[in-house]
Design an enzyme around this catalytic site. Structure first.
Site, mmCIF file in Angstrom:
data_model
loop_
_atom_site.group_PDB
_atom_site.id
_atom_site.type_symbol
_atom_site.label_atom_id
_atom_site.label_comp_id
_atom_site.label_asym_id
_atom_site.label_seq_id
_atom_site.Cartn_x
_atom_site.Cartn_y
_atom_site.Cartn_z
ATOM 1 N N ARG A 154 -8.227 7.912 3.468
ATOM 2 C CA ARG A 154 -9.137 6.828 3.100
ATOM 3 C C ARG A 154 -9.949 6.383 4.312
ATOM 4 O O ARG A 154 -11.182 6.248 4.239
ATOM 5 C CB ARG A 154 -8.337 5.643 2.533
ATOM 6 C CG ARG A 154 -9.175 4.373 2.312
ATOM 7 C CD ARG A 154 -8.280 3.173 2.018
ATOM 8 N NE ARG A 154 -7.387 2.853 3.123
ATOM 9 C CZ ARG A 154 -7.726 2.123 4.173
ATOM 10 N NH1 ARG A 154 -8.945 1.631 4.279
ATOM 11 N NH2 ARG A 154 -6.843 1.879 5.134
ATOM 12 N N ARG A 155 -9.258 6.145 5.424
ATOM 13 C CA ARG A 155 -9.964 5.742 6.647
ATOM 14 C C ARG A 155 -10.868 6.868 7.143
ATOM 15 O O ARG A 155 -12.000 6.630 7.554
ATOM 16 C CB ARG A 155 -8.948 5.345 7.730
ATOM 17 C CG ARG A 155 -8.234 4.022 7.437
ATOM 18 C CD ARG A 155 -7.133 3.742 8.430
ATOM 19 N NE ARG A 155 -6.488 2.453 8.160
ATOM 20 C CZ ARG A 155 -5.200 2.213 8.344
ATOM 21 N NH1 ARG A 155 -4.400 3.162 8.808
ATOM 22 N NH2 ARG A 155 -4.697 1.023 8.071
ATOM 23 N N ARG A 174 0.546 9.974 13.347
ATOM 24 C CA ARG A 174 1.656 9.484 12.536
ATOM 25 C C ARG A 174 2.626 8.703 13.409
ATOM 26 O O ARG A 174 2.513 8.665 14.621
ATOM 27 C CB ARG A 174 2.411 10.659 11.886
ATOM 28 C CG ARG A 174 1.644 11.436 10.824
ATOM 29 C CD ARG A 174 1.513 10.690 9.503
ATOM 30 N NE ARG A 174 2.758 10.048 9.113
ATOM 31 C CZ ARG A 174 3.823 10.679 8.581
ATOM 32 N NH1 ARG A 174 3.780 11.980 8.379
ATOM 33 N NH2 ARG A 174 4.904 10.015 8.254
ATOM 34 N N CYS A 222 -1.160 6.306 -1.769
ATOM 35 C CA CYS A 222 -1.579 5.903 -0.423
ATOM 36 C C CYS A 222 -1.995 7.093 0.430
ATOM 37 O O CYS A 222 -2.398 6.923 1.571
ATOM 38 C CB CYS A 222 -0.462 5.109 0.268
ATOM 39 S SG CYS A 222 1.019 6.073 0.612
ATOM 40 N N ARG A 265 2.215 4.933 17.686
ATOM 41 C CA ARG A 265 0.769 5.200 17.632
ATOM 42 C C ARG A 265 0.046 4.571 18.832
ATOM 43 O O ARG A 265 -0.828 5.191 19.434
ATOM 44 C CB ARG A 265 0.194 4.675 16.312
ATOM 45 C CG ARG A 265 0.790 5.356 15.097
ATOM 46 C CD ARG A 265 0.103 4.920 13.820
ATOM 47 N NE ARG A 265 0.897 5.290 12.650
ATOM 48 C CZ ARG A 265 0.428 5.353 11.415
ATOM 49 N NH1 ARG A 265 -0.842 5.079 11.173
ATOM 50 N NH2 ARG A 265 1.207 5.682 10.405
ATOM 51 N N LYS A 302 0.817 -1.215 0.000
ATOM 52 C CA LYS A 302 0.000 0.000 0.000
ATOM 53 C C LYS A 302 0.853 1.269 0.000
ATOM 54 O O LYS A 302 0.327 2.360 -0.252
ATOM 55 C CB LYS A 302 -0.989 0.008 1.165
ATOM 56 C CG LYS A 302 -0.422 0.148 2.544
ATOM 57 C CD LYS A 302 -1.548 0.044 3.580
ATOM 58 C CE LYS A 302 -1.034 0.180 5.007
ATOM 59 N NZ LYS A 302 -0.524 1.517 5.315
ATOM 60 N N ASP A 303 2.171 1.134 0.238
ATOM 61 C CA ASP A 303 3.063 2.292 0.215
ATOM 62 C C ASP A 303 3.759 2.484 -1.130
ATOM 63 O O ASP A 303 4.432 3.497 -1.333
ATOM 64 C CB ASP A 303 4.154 2.156 1.289
ATOM 65 C CG ASP A 303 3.594 2.208 2.700
ATOM 66 O OD1 ASP A 303 2.550 2.852 2.896
ATOM 67 O OD2 ASP A 303 4.199 1.600 3.600
#
Length: 314
Positions: A130-131, A148, A241, A154, A82-83
């Site tokens: 997206r989230r 981040r 992404c 996190r 996804k990156d």
């Protein structure tokens, strides 16, 4: 050295896990292979005080790894799919996509076990537009706060009370032995995953046949077909992404299905398209068909107004 392979990787614990995974899989098939790690910090790792969508540019987590390959300091780079930018720089290819782990998003919280259980106005941490777009589409009352850093950072910020809940990839938590932290695995009807989420990809210099032959046993056909469809859709939308684009494909026998979504960051608009095709022919032909499926879904999203939504981010 013909029996050596050097893996460029980011320094984060999850990136190191991915590199170790590739090393372990390689040694299963080439027991005499010498595997070395070249650990690097990328621009995306260094800029932690702003959302990725505001940093600008693509390849925030991969460019330095590609430089290492260009300089012959490394032979391959291992990435979370996804990156990986939708267009690779000239001179590079992505010949290997490994078997996919759980692609879903996960809610992590000390006090709430589901999105529905979060109180009015709860603070949810994520760096993903997206989230954010999909979460606000189902819970517009929530407060989104940028989060981040690597997985450990996190989680610590959640533990310190900065958030009521945070959203992370389930695959990353599982790979780091932190599956017990998952309060809720979010189904794709609520939060469709990012294109390539949960899959590990291996980038090489174009035409480096010795290296590609060594890597071939790690190739996972089903994952490659699914991720190819997702990435083709994202590429056609000129996404990456850092934009509110979601894409997820499934393969059952020879039936490949793909759902794509594009949202506004406030969650007020969420475009959805789903399609399915029957794959036929050789592996190369099927990969081309998977990409065509991605293009078709992207075109239908465009016809619904996806370009206008994405243009708002520029």
């Amino acid at each position: 050295m013909t029996n050596r392979i050097r893996i460029a990787t980011r320094k984060s614990p999850l990136a190191i896990w991915q590199a170790e995974y590739v090393k372990t899989e390689l040694l299963k098939h080439h027991s005499d292979l010498q595997v070395e790690f070249v650990a690097l910090s990328t621009r995306g790792d260094k800029i932690l005080d702003v959302a990725l969508s505001k940093v600008g540019g693509k390849g925030l987590f991969v460019k330095e790894l590609e430089v290492a390959m260009t300089d012959d300091a490394a032979d391959i780079a291992v990435h979370s799919m996804k990156d990986v930018p939708m267009q690779l720089p000239q001179g590079f290819e992505l010949p290997i996509i490994c078997e996919r782990e759980d692609p879903s998003d996960a809610l992590v919280s000390h006090h709430f076990n589901s999105i529905e259980a979060l109180p009015q106005g709860a603070v949810v941490g994520t760096s993903s537009l997206r989230r954010q777009a999909q979460l606000l589409a189902i819970r517009p009352d929530l407060t989104i706060k940028v989060l981040r850093g690597n997985v450990g950072t996190r989680l610590q910020r959640l533990d310190d009370g900065e958030y009521d809940a945070i959203l992370l990839a389930a695959a990353g938590l599982k790979r780091l032995g932190l599956e017990a932290r998952i309060a809720q695995r979010l189904n794709k009807d609520d939060l469709l995953p990012a294109c390539g989420q949960g899959a590990v990809g291996i980038e090489t210099r174009q035409g480096d046949e010795r290296i590609i032959q060594l890597l071939k046993p790690l190739y996972h056909r089903e994952t490659a077909l699914r991720v190819s469809a997702e990435r083709a859709m994202n590429r056609a939308l000129d996404g990456g992404c850092q934009v509110p684009i979601a894409g997820f494909a499934l393969l059952s026998d020879d039936q490949l299905s793909l759902e794509g979504r594009v949202g506004s960051v406030d969650g007020r608009q969420l475009l959805k398209v789903a399609e399915q095709i029957t794959l036929v022919g050789s592996d190369d032909e099927q990969l081309a068909q998977a990409e065509q499926l991605g293009l078709s879904v992207a075109n239908k999203l465009r016809s619904q107004g996806a370009d206008a939504l994405l243009a708002e981010l520029v």
